[in-house]
Design an enzyme around this catalytic site. Structure first.
Site, PDB file in Angstrom:
ATOM      1  N   LYS A 141      57.942  96.775 -27.276  1.00 43.61           N
ATOM      2  CA  LYS A 141      58.667  96.052 -26.218  1.00 43.61           C
ATOM      3  C   LYS A 141      59.878  95.408 -26.887  1.00 43.61           C
ATOM      4  CE  LYS A 141      59.519  92.622 -24.228  1.00 43.61           C
ATOM      5  NZ  LYS A 141      60.916  92.142 -24.176  1.00 43.61           N
ATOM      6  N   GLU A 167      56.380  86.418 -36.968  1.00 42.99           N
ATOM      7  CA  GLU A 167      57.567  86.108 -37.784  1.00 42.99           C
ATOM      8  C   GLU A 167      58.497  85.297 -36.909  1.00 42.99           C
ATOM      9  OE1 GLU A 167      57.611  89.984 -40.683  1.00 42.99           O
ATOM     10  OE2 GLU A 167      59.453  89.399 -39.673  1.00 42.99           O
ATOM     11  N   CYS A 176      67.070  84.890 -39.092  1.00 47.88           N
ATOM     12  CA  CYS A 176      65.995  83.914 -39.310  1.00 47.88           C
ATOM     13  C   CYS A 176      66.049  83.319 -40.698  1.00 47.88           C
ATOM     14  CB  CYS A 176      64.657  84.598 -39.079  1.00 47.88           C
ATOM     15  SG  CYS A 176      64.481  86.102 -40.046  1.00 47.88           S
ATOM     16  N   GLU A 225      66.701  74.772 -34.673  1.00 47.38           N
ATOM     17  CA  GLU A 225      67.254  76.074 -35.067  1.00 47.38           C
ATOM     18  C   GLU A 225      68.392  76.426 -34.109  1.00 47.38           C
ATOM     19  OE1 GLU A 225      65.071  79.734 -34.327  1.00 47.38           O
ATOM     20  OE2 GLU A 225      65.587  80.464 -36.318  1.00 47.38           O
TER      21      GLU A 225
HETATM   22  P1  NAD Z   1      62.285  85.217 -28.256  1.00 44.18           P
HETATM   23  O1  NAD Z   1      61.051  84.577 -28.763  1.00 44.18           O
HETATM   24  O2  NAD Z   1      62.960  84.624 -27.081  1.00 44.18           O
HETATM   25  O3  NAD Z   1      62.003  86.751 -27.853  1.00 44.18           O
HETATM   26  C1  NAD Z   1      61.461  87.665 -28.777  1.00 44.18           C
HETATM   27  C2  NAD Z   1      60.738  88.749 -28.007  1.00 44.18           C
HETATM   28  O4  NAD Z   1      59.605  88.171 -27.368  1.00 44.18           O
HETATM   29  C3  NAD Z   1      61.550  89.412 -26.894  1.00 44.18           C
HETATM   30  O5  NAD Z   1      61.278  90.792 -26.886  1.00 44.18           O
HETATM   31  C4  NAD Z   1      61.011  88.744 -25.643  1.00 44.18           C
HETATM   32  O6  NAD Z   1      61.139  89.519 -24.482  1.00 44.18           O
HETATM   33  C5  NAD Z   1      59.556  88.576 -26.007  1.00 44.18           C
HETATM   34  N1  NAD Z   1      58.832  87.549 -25.251  1.00 44.18           N
HETATM   35  C6  NAD Z   1      59.311  86.402 -24.735  1.00 44.18           C
HETATM   36  N2  NAD Z   1      58.327  85.733 -24.070  1.00 44.18           N
HETATM   37  C7  NAD Z   1      57.203  86.480 -24.194  1.00 44.18           C
HETATM   38  C8  NAD Z   1      55.870  86.337 -23.729  1.00 44.18           C
HETATM   39  N3  NAD Z   1      55.491  85.287 -23.014  1.00 44.18           N
HETATM   40  N4  NAD Z   1      54.978  87.294 -24.040  1.00 44.18           N
HETATM   41  C9  NAD Z   1      55.334  88.358 -24.778  1.00 44.18           C
HETATM   42  N5  NAD Z   1      56.595  88.569 -25.223  1.00 44.18           N
HETATM   43  C10 NAD Z   1      57.518  87.633 -24.942  1.00 44.18           C
HETATM   44  O7  NAD Z   1      63.257  85.314 -29.507  1.00 44.18           O
HETATM   45  P2  NAD Z   1      64.780  85.812 -29.526  1.00 44.18           P
HETATM   46  O8  NAD Z   1      65.621  84.746 -28.941  1.00 44.18           O
HETATM   47  O9  NAD Z   1      64.851  87.196 -28.980  1.00 44.18           O
HETATM   48  O10 NAD Z   1      65.041  85.926 -31.110  1.00 44.18           O
HETATM   49  C11 NAD Z   1      65.511  84.894 -31.901  1.00 44.18           C
HETATM   50  C12 NAD Z   1      64.373  84.223 -32.655  1.00 44.18           C
HETATM   51  O11 NAD Z   1      63.710  85.170 -33.491  1.00 44.18           O
HETATM   52  C13 NAD Z   1      64.828  83.127 -33.584  1.00 44.18           C
HETATM   53  O12 NAD Z   1      63.992  82.008 -33.470  1.00 44.18           O
HETATM   54  C14 NAD Z   1      64.683  83.747 -34.971  1.00 44.18           C
HETATM   55  O13 NAD Z   1      64.527  82.828 -36.022  1.00 44.18           O
HETATM   56  C15 NAD Z   1      63.492  84.596 -34.784  1.00 44.18           C
HETATM   57  N6  NAD Z   1      63.430  85.648 -35.808  1.00 44.18           N
HETATM   58  C16 NAD Z   1      62.516  85.521 -36.834  1.00 44.18           C
HETATM   59  C17 NAD Z   1      62.469  86.479 -37.851  1.00 44.18           C
HETATM   60  C18 NAD Z   1      61.504  86.347 -39.008  1.00 44.18           C
HETATM   61  O14 NAD Z   1      61.375  87.299 -39.764  1.00 44.18           O
HETATM   62  N7  NAD Z   1      60.820  85.229 -39.185  1.00 44.18           N
HETATM   63  C19 NAD Z   1      63.348  87.555 -37.823  1.00 44.18           C
HETATM   64  C20 NAD Z   1      64.265  87.645 -36.775  1.00 44.18           C
HETATM   65  C21 NAD Z   1      64.291  86.695 -35.767  1.00 44.18           C
END
Ligand code: NAD
Length: 502
Positions: free
Chosen positions: A190, A265, A299, A396
């Site tokens: 997804k 992550e 991240c 963040e």
């Molecule tokens: P997000 O959490 O909003 O979304 C990530 C994914 O989760 C998307 O595909 C979204 O549709 C899905 N999602 C959202 N709500 C959900 C639910 N209730 N159930 C299942 N899936 C759901 O994050 P974002 O804004 O897309 O990405 C940015 C974030 O990702 C930042 O906080 C960043 O630090 C983090 N990130 C972490 C790493 C790491 O390796 N630690 C790497 C890249 C990004």
């Protein structure tokens, strides 16, 4: 024609088919409309609609989970050498279409070509690295006791869900999907609703390279319906998730009823500590690189600069001068260093910190301005005179925005570094070896680099502590997640068995 014009022309060739057909879900080797209709994906470069995207919901996730379950036994039981061959073919096919992937990714996310062309190739490398380990992934241990020949073996856990964010989506997706496939799992992916293009390219490339139908399925859509169902589906045995810490907490709850194994992550607010005995020219390069590359939407970015007070003025002056020279522009221009932020919502979030910084008493030393209104462009920003209690130091922001905080002693640096909810990475700059050892040991983070920017080496463990995540990727750690350990004990003789009821 300029390089930018050439790239725009190539991109429009690549996008033409998406504009015509939209992006559909890919389930069991077939294109399917989303049961929830469609939504539009918008480019942050000029706010135009790129194409329609299938809006998957429970019905689509159920179909994809069934396809992944049906495909699982044959994929699991395929000789590992054959799985390896197919995954190496996928790597070659990614490389062959790397330019298309990079151009589409830039248009979809606002990331610049100078970084995304490398990220596409990293995707191929992820497949190659884990393909090469497919033949040994199931190897276990020989653990004999006096009465038993004990062995352990590893089995793929089953169909898994992979949920990815919009920042460097191709690279991140391959980092999860490649080890899952190498282990013998099948996958329902997804992708983030804000970056569907490269996920579509990945499943298409993988099938063209010989991946059997149903082994990798892609369901587009929003987190609260498609994503939620994936985390709750009983046939999905584990969820590899990359995204915000708050979402990680929500999906952990969603997966509780089916006792889902979770790898999270999550976010970061990573410190880079620069001591006055460091190689300051290299430190400056690394500080700038780690927050202003990839639009600061990474991240592992070093979003908090902890600078020793003895060198603060000189270091910040050089920093501001360099940041003011960073080239913001069209992401397909090879000269561009920072492109637009991914969406209007994210742009509003990032720019809201310009006011929050001054309200809390910090100084905007560079940037702090929006650039036009054609796309979501901002100037790279540096906040100085900050404390670690300010919102710009605690939350963040996830953009090209750096908060600089002074310290005087090593103890104070560590106190500030660790006074955060997060714990993904830390960076330490010093030429004092024993201090480097002490500080790197005490920084509360899953990963620390000393006198270096973040250099990802695939065999090493990647992941965070505290609100930055649970679990590790990389090398054998990835297989630990996608596989179950199994113990088998063979009696080596007729040892005494306690006789009950005799
Ligand atoms: P997000 O959490 O909003 O979304 C990530 C994914 O989760 C998307 O595909 C979204 O549709 C899905 N999602 C959202 N709500 C959900 C639910 N209730 N159930 C299942 N899936 C759901 O994050 P974002 O804004 O897309 O990405 C940015 C974030 O990702 C930042 O906080 C960043 O630090 C983090 N990130 C972490 C790493 C790491 O390796 N630690 C790497 C890249 C990004």
């Amino acid at each position: 024609m300029s390089a930018l014009e050439q790239n725009i022309e190539k991109l429009s060739g690549f996008l033409a088919r998406f504009k015509e057909t939209g992006i559909r879900n890919r389930i069991g080797g077939e294109d399917r409309d989303g049961a929830g209709g469609t939504f539009e994906t918008i480019s942050p470069v000029d706010k135009s609609v790129t194409c329609d995207v299938a809006r998957g919901n429970e019905t689509d996730v159920d179909a994809a989970a069934k396809a992944a379950s049906d495909a699982f036994p044959a994929w699991r039981d395929m000789p590992a050498t054959e799985r390896r061959r197919i995954l190496l073919n996928v790597a070659d096919a990614i490389e062959a279409r790397a330019e298309e992937i990079a151009l589409c990714e830039c248009w979809d996310t606002g990331q610049t070509l100078r970084f995304m062309s490398k990220a596409a190739l990293r995707g191929a490398e992820n497949f190659r690295f884990f393909a090469d380990q497919a033949t040994s992934a199931r190897d276990g241990k020989h653990l004999p006791s006096p009465t038993l020949m004990n062995v352990s073996t590893r089995k793929p856990i089953g169909p898994v869900g992979v949920i990815t964010p919009w920042n460097t989506p191709f690279m991140l997706s391959t980092w999860k999907i490649a080890p899952a496939l190498a282990a013998g799992c099948t996958v329902v992916h997804k992708p983030a609703e804000d970056s569907p293009l490269s996920a579509r390219l990945l499943v298409e490339i993988a099938e063209d390279a010989g991946l059997p139908p149903g082994v990798l399925n892609t369901v587009n859509g929003y987190g609260h319906d498609a994503g939620k169902r994936l985390t709750e589906h009983p046939a999905i045995k584990a969820i590899a998730f990359v995204g915000e810490s708050r979402t990680g907490s929500i999906i952990t709850k969603q997966g509780a009823d089916t006792l889902k194994r979770m790898h999270l992550e999550l976010g970061g607010k990573n410190p880079v500590i620069v001591f006055d005995d460091a190689d300051l020219d290299r430190a400056l390069d690394a500080v700038i690189f780690m927050i202003f590359s990839i639009n600061g939407e990474r991240c592992t970015s070093s979003s908090r600069l902890l600078i020793q007070d003895t060198i603060k003025e000189e270091f910040e002056a050089k920093l501001v001068e360099r940041v003011n020279n960073i080239k913001v522009g069209h992401p397909l221009d090879p000269a561009t260093e920072i492109g637009p932020l991914v969406t209007e919502e994210h742009y509003n979030k990032v720019t809201s910190y310009f006011d929050k910084a001054t309200e809390d008493g910090a100084t905007i030393a560079a940037g702090g301005v929006k650039l036009g209104d054609e796309g979501y462009f901002i100037r790279p920003t540096v906040f100085t005179n900050a404390t670690n209690q300010m919102r710009i130091a605690r939350e963040e922001i996830f953009g090209p925005v750096l908060t600089s905080i002074p310290f005087s002693t090593e103890e104070e640096a560590l106190e500030i570094a660790n006074d955060t909810d997060y714990g993904l990475t830390g960076y330490v700059w010093t030429n004092d070896l024993t201090r480097a050892l002490r500080v790197s040991d005490k920084v509360e983070a899953g990963m620390v680099w000393v006198n270096s920017e973040n250099v990802r080496h695939l065999p090493t463990p990647f992941g965070g502590v505290k609100a930055s995540g649970i679990g590790r990727d990389g090398g054998d750690w990835s297989f630990e997640f996608y596989m179950e350990q199994k113990h088998i004990g063979f009696a080596t003789g007729q040892h005494k068995i306690m006789r009950l009821g005799a």
